[in-house]
Design a protein around this motif. Sequence first.
Motif, PDB file in Angstrom:
ATOM      1  N   PRO A  70       1.038  -1.455   0.114  1.00  0.00           N
ATOM      2  CA  PRO A  70      -0.050  -0.369   0.195  1.00  0.00           C
ATOM      3  C   PRO A  70       0.870   1.412   0.171  1.00  0.00           C
ATOM      4  O   PRO A  70       0.123   2.082  -0.188  1.00  0.00           O
ATOM      5  CB  PRO A  70      -0.720  -0.288   1.318  1.00  0.00           C
ATOM      6  N   VAL A  71       2.561   1.244   0.761  1.00  0.00           N
ATOM      7  CA  VAL A  71       2.475   2.409   0.321  1.00  0.00           C
ATOM      8  C   VAL A  71       3.245   2.852  -0.611  1.00  0.00           C
ATOM      9  O   VAL A  71       3.255   4.722  -0.578  1.00  0.00           O
ATOM     10  CB  VAL A  71       4.461   1.748   1.416  1.00  0.00           C
ATOM     11  N   ALA A  72       3.388   2.237  -1.610  1.00  0.00           N
ATOM     12  CA  ALA A  72       3.223   2.665  -3.566  1.00  0.00           C
ATOM     13  C   ALA A  72       2.129   4.240  -3.679  1.00  0.00           C
ATOM     14  O   ALA A  72       2.400   5.173  -4.342  1.00  0.00           O
ATOM     15  CB  ALA A  72       3.521   2.103  -3.998  1.00  0.00           C
ATOM     16  N   GLY A  73       1.108   3.613  -3.379  1.00  0.00           N
ATOM     17  CA  GLY A  73       0.268   4.877  -4.043  1.00  0.00           C
ATOM     18  C   GLY A  73      -0.163   5.855  -2.178  1.00  0.00           C
ATOM     19  O   GLY A  73      -1.168   6.704  -2.721  1.00  0.00           O
ATOM     20  N   PHE A  74       0.717   6.223  -1.414  1.00  0.00           N
ATOM     21  CA  PHE A  74       0.534   6.603  -0.562  1.00  0.00           C
ATOM     22  C   PHE A  74       0.811   7.860  -1.014  1.00  0.00           C
ATOM     23  O   PHE A  74       1.745   8.368  -1.749  1.00  0.00           O
ATOM     24  CB  PHE A  74       1.969   6.670   1.028  1.00  0.00           C
ATOM     25  N   GLY A  75       0.549   9.448  -0.101  1.00  0.00           N
ATOM     26  CA  GLY A  75       0.751  10.267  -0.983  1.00  0.00           C
ATOM     27  C   GLY A  75       2.002  11.165   0.473  1.00  0.00           C
ATOM     28  O   GLY A  75       2.563  10.265   0.515  1.00  0.00           O
ATOM     29  N   ALA A  76       2.612  12.076   0.424  1.00  0.00           N
ATOM     30  CA  ALA A  76       3.453  12.903   0.927  1.00  0.00           C
ATOM     31  C   ALA A  76       3.090  13.056   2.013  1.00  0.00           C
ATOM     32  O   ALA A  76       1.293  13.217   2.847  1.00  0.00           O
ATOM     33  CB  ALA A  76       3.430  14.298   0.305  1.00  0.00           C
ATOM     34  N   GLY A  77       3.634  12.612   2.540  1.00  0.00           N
ATOM     35  CA  GLY A  77       3.668  12.613   4.375  1.00  0.00           C
ATOM     36  C   GLY A  77       4.070  11.733   5.258  1.00  0.00           C
ATOM     37  O   GLY A  77       4.340  10.865   4.692  1.00  0.00           O
ATOM     38  N   TYR A  78       3.864  11.692   6.537  1.00  0.00           N
ATOM     39  CA  TYR A  78       4.051  10.984   7.168  1.00  0.00           C
ATOM     40  C   TYR A  78       3.640   9.804   7.226  1.00  0.00           C
ATOM     41  O   TYR A  78       2.185  10.420   7.732  1.00  0.00           O
ATOM     42  CB  TYR A  78       4.988  11.526   8.806  1.00  0.00           C
ATOM     43  N   HIS A  79       3.232   8.916   7.206  1.00  0.00           N
ATOM     44  CA  HIS A  79       2.406   7.568   7.908  1.00  0.00           C
ATOM     45  C   HIS A  79       2.445   6.267   8.680  1.00  0.00           C
ATOM     46  O   HIS A  79       3.915   6.515   8.459  1.00  0.00           O
ATOM     47  CB  HIS A  79       2.345   7.372   5.990  1.00  0.00           C
ATOM     48  N   GLU A  80       2.037   6.596   9.937  1.00  0.00           N
ATOM     49  CA  GLU A  80       2.477   5.499  10.542  1.00  0.00           C
ATOM     50  C   GLU A  80       2.172   3.856  10.000  1.00  0.00           C
ATOM     51  O   GLU A  80       1.225   3.844   9.379  1.00  0.00           O
ATOM     52  CB  GLU A  80       0.844   5.865  11.976  1.00  0.00           C
ATOM     53  N   LEU A  81       2.168   3.638  10.297  1.00  0.00           N
ATOM     54  CA  LEU A  81       2.459   1.178   9.700  1.00  0.00           C
ATOM     55  C   LEU A  81       2.431   0.633  10.654  1.00  0.00           C
ATOM     56  O   LEU A  81       3.489   1.085  12.104  1.00  0.00           O
ATOM     57  CB  LEU A  81       3.614   1.128   9.155  1.00  0.00           C
ATOM     58  N   ASP A  82       1.521  -0.063  10.663  1.00  0.00           N
ATOM     59  CA  ASP A  82       1.694  -1.199  11.754  1.00  0.00           C
ATOM     60  C   ASP A  82       2.977  -2.035  11.535  1.00  0.00           C
ATOM     61  O   ASP A  82       2.762  -2.290  10.191  1.00  0.00           O
ATOM     62  CB  ASP A  82      -0.092  -2.032  11.916  1.00  0.00           C
ATOM     63  N   SER A  83       3.490  -2.675  12.685  1.00  0.00           N
ATOM     64  CA  SER A  83       4.197  -3.427  12.334  1.00  0.00           C
ATOM     65  C   SER A  83       4.043  -4.954  12.398  1.00  0.00           C
ATOM     66  O   SER A  83       3.920  -6.558  12.726  1.00  0.00           O
ATOM     67  CB  SER A  83       5.601  -3.552  13.334  1.00  0.00           C
ATOM     68  N   THR A  84       3.138  -5.533  10.991  1.00  0.00           N
ATOM     69  CA  THR A  84       2.806  -6.279  10.088  1.00  0.00           C
ATOM     70  C   THR A  84       3.112  -6.694   9.208  1.00  0.00           C
ATOM     71  O   THR A  84       3.701  -5.502   8.222  1.00  0.00           O
ATOM     72  CB  THR A  84       1.352  -6.168  10.413  1.00  0.00           C
ATOM     73  N   ALA A  85       2.903  -7.790   8.203  1.00  0.00           N
ATOM     74  CA  ALA A  85       3.396  -7.954   6.950  1.00  0.00           C
ATOM     75  C   ALA A  85       2.312  -7.053   6.390  1.00  0.00           C
ATOM     76  O   ALA A  85       2.881  -7.250   4.896  1.00  0.00           O
ATOM     77  CB  ALA A  85       3.470  -9.864   6.921  1.00  0.00           C
ATOM     78  N   PHE A  86       1.308  -6.832   6.201  1.00  0.00           N
ATOM     79  CA  PHE A  86       0.040  -6.149   5.466  1.00  0.00           C
ATOM     80  C   PHE A  86       0.203  -4.976   5.497  1.00  0.00           C
ATOM     81  O   PHE A  86      -0.327  -4.420   4.256  1.00  0.00           O
ATOM     82  CB  PHE A  86      -0.692  -7.218   5.619  1.00  0.00           C
TER      83      PHE A  86
END
Length: 222
Positions: A70-86
Amino acid sequence: MPFDHYGVLVGTLYRHYRDEPDDQGRWFHVNLEVDAPLGRYHCAVDVDSHKSNVGVRWKSFTVDARALGPVAGFGAGYHELDSTAFSGALDYLRHPELVDHAGVLFERRPPSWLRELLELLGSRPWEAGSNVDAAAALEAVLVPGQRVLVYGEPFTDDPEGDLGMHNVHQNQGDPVGSQWWPENGIWQDGATLARRDDGRYDVFLNRFSSQAATTDPDGHPV
């Protein structure tokens, strides 16, 4: 315990520069200034000298955007990510596009003939060298004005309130007794990625030589 906050900064590279060398024992970084909607972020990437007790190792390669989830489609800015494989999080030892099944056999750079064979097998061995070598490898994929992704831990306690990212390196496998043991965790590794004109991403991974290449479900070395 693992990081309270882990994520990816998406933005435009303004510039990059190296720390000034000194003799005070401070670790050496390549610093990225990345523009995003909230402002300009300072991102410190560890490229410590191989001559130190916890020298750095690195590798760089290219992946398709789809490998980022999903990161490839993120817009500019900081995005929090869960520490999971998905979630789009990275794990050097578990992510299918980052793990190096053949290369883990070699803790130092293999000879050129073996590197060619490993590359045919899809292996991406770790490089070892000086801080200058590591800095040059990172700088080779950086171009001001390009889209970059910086994975790691956001600054949360900067006294001046500056925006930034640190722990932009492997964040698991630190040995028992080290000051970083409590921060070991899976799916929370840092990395620097830069988007190419063809839409693929150049990836720069870096880890300390003291960190294990195999970890348990808590990110501790095995």
